[in-house]
Design a protein around this motif. Structure first.
Motif, PDB file in Angstrom:
ATOM      1  N   PRO A 142      22.722  -3.949  -8.135  1.00  0.00           N
ATOM      2  CA  PRO A 142      22.809  -2.839  -7.389  1.00  0.00           C
ATOM      3  C   PRO A 142      21.536  -1.813  -7.414  1.00  0.00           C
ATOM      4  CG  PRO A 142      24.972  -3.131  -7.716  1.00  0.00           C
ATOM      5  CD  PRO A 142      24.163  -3.975  -8.691  1.00  0.00           C
ATOM      6  N   ASN A 143      21.204  -1.648  -8.706  1.00  0.00           N
ATOM      7  CA  ASN A 143      20.134  -0.736  -9.285  1.00  0.00           C
ATOM      8  C   ASN A 143      18.537  -1.262  -9.391  1.00  0.00           C
ATOM      9  OD1 ASN A 143      20.808  -2.398 -11.442  1.00  0.00           O
ATOM     10  ND2 ASN A 143      20.387  -0.834 -13.047  1.00  0.00           N
ATOM     11  N   SER A 144      18.411  -2.619  -8.874  1.00  0.00           N
ATOM     12  CA  SER A 144      17.350  -3.222  -8.979  1.00  0.00           C
ATOM     13  C   SER A 144      16.322  -2.757  -7.828  1.00  0.00           C
ATOM     14  CB  SER A 144      17.561  -4.529  -8.754  1.00  0.00           C
ATOM     15  OG  SER A 144      18.035  -5.246  -7.481  1.00  0.00           O
ATOM     16  N   ILE A 145      15.090  -2.831  -8.227  1.00  0.00           N
ATOM     17  CA  ILE A 145      13.927  -2.417  -7.446  1.00  0.00           C
ATOM     18  C   ILE A 145      13.001  -3.498  -6.959  1.00  0.00           C
ATOM     19  CG2 ILE A 145      12.018  -0.579  -7.333  1.00  0.00           C
ATOM     20  CD1 ILE A 145      14.546   0.751  -7.526  1.00  0.00           C
ATOM     21  N   VAL A 146      12.933  -3.395  -5.716  1.00  0.00           N
ATOM     22  CA  VAL A 146      11.860  -4.570  -5.261  1.00  0.00           C
ATOM     23  C   VAL A 146      10.602  -3.785  -4.500  1.00  0.00           C
ATOM     24  CG1 VAL A 146      11.441  -6.134  -3.610  1.00  0.00           C
ATOM     25  CG2 VAL A 146      13.800  -5.978  -4.663  1.00  0.00           C
ATOM     26  N   THR A 147       9.381  -4.293  -5.022  1.00  0.00           N
ATOM     27  CA  THR A 147       8.040  -3.641  -4.451  1.00  0.00           C
ATOM     28  C   THR A 147       7.837  -4.675  -3.252  1.00  0.00           C
ATOM     29  OG1 THR A 147       7.671  -2.805  -6.561  1.00  0.00           O
ATOM     30  CG2 THR A 147       5.779  -3.099  -4.935  1.00  0.00           C
ATOM     31  N   VAL A 148       7.415  -3.943  -2.098  1.00  0.00           N
ATOM     32  CA  VAL A 148       6.947  -4.598  -1.016  1.00  0.00           C
ATOM     33  C   VAL A 148       5.343  -4.217  -1.022  1.00  0.00           C
ATOM     34  CG1 VAL A 148       7.014  -5.103   1.464  1.00  0.00           C
ATOM     35  CG2 VAL A 148       9.129  -4.092   0.293  1.00  0.00           C
ATOM     36  N   GLU A 149       4.694  -5.403  -1.079  1.00  0.00           N
ATOM     37  CA  GLU A 149       3.071  -5.263  -1.177  1.00  0.00           C
ATOM     38  C   GLU A 149       2.617  -5.701   0.134  1.00  0.00           C
ATOM     39  OE1 GLU A 149       2.906  -6.708  -5.876  1.00  0.00           O
ATOM     40  OE2 GLU A 149       1.674  -7.922  -4.285  1.00  0.00           O
ATOM     41  N   GLY A 150       1.764  -4.908   0.679  1.00  0.00           N
ATOM     42  CA  GLY A 150       0.762  -5.543   2.088  1.00  0.00           C
ATOM     43  C   GLY A 150      -0.584  -5.764   1.580  1.00  0.00           C
ATOM     44  N   HIS A 151      -0.821  -7.075   2.344  1.00  0.00           N
ATOM     45  CA  HIS A 151      -2.099  -7.590   2.204  1.00  0.00           C
ATOM     46  C   HIS A 151      -2.717  -7.808   3.409  1.00  0.00           C
ATOM     47  CE1 HIS A 151      -1.609  -8.194  -2.428  1.00  0.00           C
ATOM     48  NE2 HIS A 151      -0.026  -8.363  -2.000  1.00  0.00           N
ATOM     49  N   LEU A 198      13.742   0.176  -2.396  1.00  0.00           N
ATOM     50  CA  LEU A 198      12.342  -0.715  -1.847  1.00  0.00           C
ATOM     51  C   LEU A 198      11.224   0.170  -2.120  1.00  0.00           C
ATOM     52  CD1 LEU A 198      13.777  -1.951   1.272  1.00  0.00           C
ATOM     53  CD2 LEU A 198      13.643  -3.121  -0.797  1.00  0.00           C
ATOM     54  N   LYS A 199      10.220  -0.061  -2.849  1.00  0.00           N
ATOM     55  CA  LYS A 199       8.948   0.520  -3.020  1.00  0.00           C
ATOM     56  C   LYS A 199       7.792  -0.060  -2.234  1.00  0.00           C
ATOM     57  CE  LYS A 199       9.797   2.080  -7.710  1.00  0.00           C
ATOM     58  NZ  LYS A 199       9.220   2.104  -9.429  1.00  0.00           N
ATOM     59  N   THR A 200       6.942   0.703  -1.762  1.00  0.00           N
ATOM     60  CA  THR A 200       5.794   0.144  -0.828  1.00  0.00           C
ATOM     61  C   THR A 200       4.430   0.381  -1.561  1.00  0.00           C
ATOM     62  OG1 THR A 200       5.677   1.734   0.496  1.00  0.00           O
ATOM     63  CG2 THR A 200       7.163   0.112   1.074  1.00  0.00           C
ATOM     64  N   VAL A 201       3.684  -0.710  -1.527  1.00  0.00           N
ATOM     65  CA  VAL A 201       2.191  -0.358  -1.799  1.00  0.00           C
ATOM     66  C   VAL A 201       1.411  -1.203  -0.965  1.00  0.00           C
ATOM     67  CG1 VAL A 201       2.366  -2.561  -3.461  1.00  0.00           C
ATOM     68  CG2 VAL A 201       0.642  -0.613  -3.848  1.00  0.00           C
ATOM     69  N   GLY A 202       0.237  -0.957  -0.504  1.00  0.00           N
ATOM     70  CA  GLY A 202      -0.772  -1.387   0.263  1.00  0.00           C
ATOM     71  C   GLY A 202      -2.096  -1.976  -0.748  1.00  0.00           C
ATOM     72  N   TYR A 203      -2.598  -3.076  -0.597  1.00  0.00           N
ATOM     73  CA  TYR A 203      -3.913  -3.614  -1.297  1.00  0.00           C
ATOM     74  C   TYR A 203      -4.949  -3.948  -0.342  1.00  0.00           C
ATOM     75  CZ  TYR A 203      -0.887  -3.899  -5.429  1.00  0.00           C
ATOM     76  OH  TYR A 203       0.040  -3.399  -6.490  1.00  0.00           O
ATOM     77  N   GLY A 204      -4.551  -3.774   1.021  1.00  0.00           N
ATOM     78  CA  GLY A 204      -5.622  -4.200   1.885  1.00  0.00           C
ATOM     79  C   GLY A 204      -6.296  -5.571   1.440  1.00  0.00           C
ATOM     80  N   GLU A 205      -7.829  -5.690   1.271  1.00  0.00           N
ATOM     81  CA  GLU A 205      -8.243  -6.925   1.295  1.00  0.00           C
ATOM     82  C   GLU A 205      -8.480  -7.024  -0.177  1.00  0.00           C
ATOM     83  OE1 GLU A 205     -12.676  -6.497   2.573  1.00  0.00           O
ATOM     84  OE2 GLU A 205     -11.585  -5.443   3.866  1.00  0.00           O
ATOM     85  N   ALA A 206      -8.091  -6.312  -1.057  1.00  0.00           N
ATOM     86  CA  ALA A 206      -8.658  -6.341  -2.763  1.00  0.00           C
ATOM     87  C   ALA A 206      -8.196  -7.634  -3.084  1.00  0.00           C
ATOM     88  CB  ALA A 206      -8.069  -5.070  -3.214  1.00  0.00           C
ATOM     89  N   ARG A 207      -6.952  -8.297  -2.775  1.00  0.00           N
ATOM     90  CA  ARG A 207      -6.488  -9.431  -3.295  1.00  0.00           C
ATOM     91  C   ARG A 207      -6.342 -10.509  -2.568  1.00  0.00           C
ATOM     92  NH1 ARG A 207      -1.789  -6.675  -7.387  1.00  0.00           N
ATOM     93  NH2 ARG A 207      -3.012  -5.044  -8.440  1.00  0.00           N
ATOM     94  N   LEU A 208      -7.274 -11.000  -2.111  1.00  0.00           N
ATOM     95  CA  LEU A 208      -7.316 -12.218  -1.255  1.00  0.00           C
ATOM     96  C   LEU A 208      -6.955 -13.526  -1.904  1.00  0.00           C
ATOM     97  CD1 LEU A 208     -10.901 -11.599   0.499  1.00  0.00           C
ATOM     98  CD2 LEU A 208      -8.659 -11.160   1.310  1.00  0.00           C
TER      99      LEU A 208
END
Length: 220
Positions: free
Chosen positions: A146-155, A191-201
């Motif tokens: 229940p206390n786990s964190i998941v990071t959602v990454e946009g690419h 749920l954490k979110t982060v965006g990387y754009g085109e930096a990690r193709l």
């Protein structure tokens, strides 16, 4: 005639500089961490996502599974391994066969998983076709502590400016988070979110390739 002697011992200042340089080189050799290729489970569009496999990856207790494919995967800077239980969805009533597990020591543990979440053009609106995989992902997140964190990454791919793609990737990561919260009742604080754009193709040799447009998930 006397033999001229040459002093081959470095003078004291030179010796000091030599020893200092040697010490720094040795320290760098021992202290620099060994960089290992990240291993990400990549699902293709239409492939079945197992909630238990999602939980295994995001809970850092995964085993690598071979990904069913029509051919060899292209070489990428990030080492991608097989997705778990990823037989293509078929219209047949017969349940899809599971991919055989690879030996545990063959590929090592994956650190994240990637879904080819489709969005409306130039938008963060999730298209209905992407919901099946996200629904299975949500069920996997519910299996975590229940206390786990998941990071959602946009690419994104490289079409458009860096600034535009960065903003779009952030908005799409937030859209996926909101879907998981509103549709499946997952606590937004997890749920954490982060965006990387085109930096990690995934495919830097083909920066506009569809495979670069993805949403990745990692546990912490």
């Amino acid at each position: 005639m006397g033999i001229e002697k040459f002093n081959t011992t470095p003078k004291e200042p030179e010796m000091t500089r030599y020893l200092s340089t040697l010490a720094l080189a040795l320290a760098a050799a021992f202290l620099t961490p060994q960089v290992k290729a990240e291993k990400v489970i990549m699902y293709r569009e239409g492939q079945l996502v197992s909630p238990h496999d999602v939980a295994a990856v995001l809970g850092n207790g995964t085993r690598s599974i071979r990904l069913l494919d029509d051919g060899p995967a292209a070489a990428t800077p990030t080492k991608y391994v097989a997705a778990a239980a990823v037989a293509l969805a078929k219209t047949s009533a017969r349940p899809p066969a599971r991919a055989p597990a690879a030996p545990e020591d063959a590929n090592g543990d994956a650190s994240a998983l990637s879904l080819p979440v489709r969005f409306a053009f130039d938008s963060a609106e999730i298209v209905p076709a992407a919901r099946t995989q996200l629904d299975a992902l949500a069920e996997g997140i519910k299996l975590l502590a229940p206390n786990s964190i998941v990071t959602v990454e946009g690419h994104t791919d490289a079409v458009g400016s860096d600034a535009y793609n960065l903003d779009l990737s952030r908005n799409r990561a937030r859209a996926v988070r909101d879907y998981l919260v509103q549709r499946h009742g997952i606590d937004a604080a997890r749920l954490k979110t982060v965006g990387y754009g085109e930096a990690r193709l995934v495919e830097p040799a083909d920066p506009t390739a569809a495979v670069n447009r993805r949403v990745q998930f990692r546990g912490s």
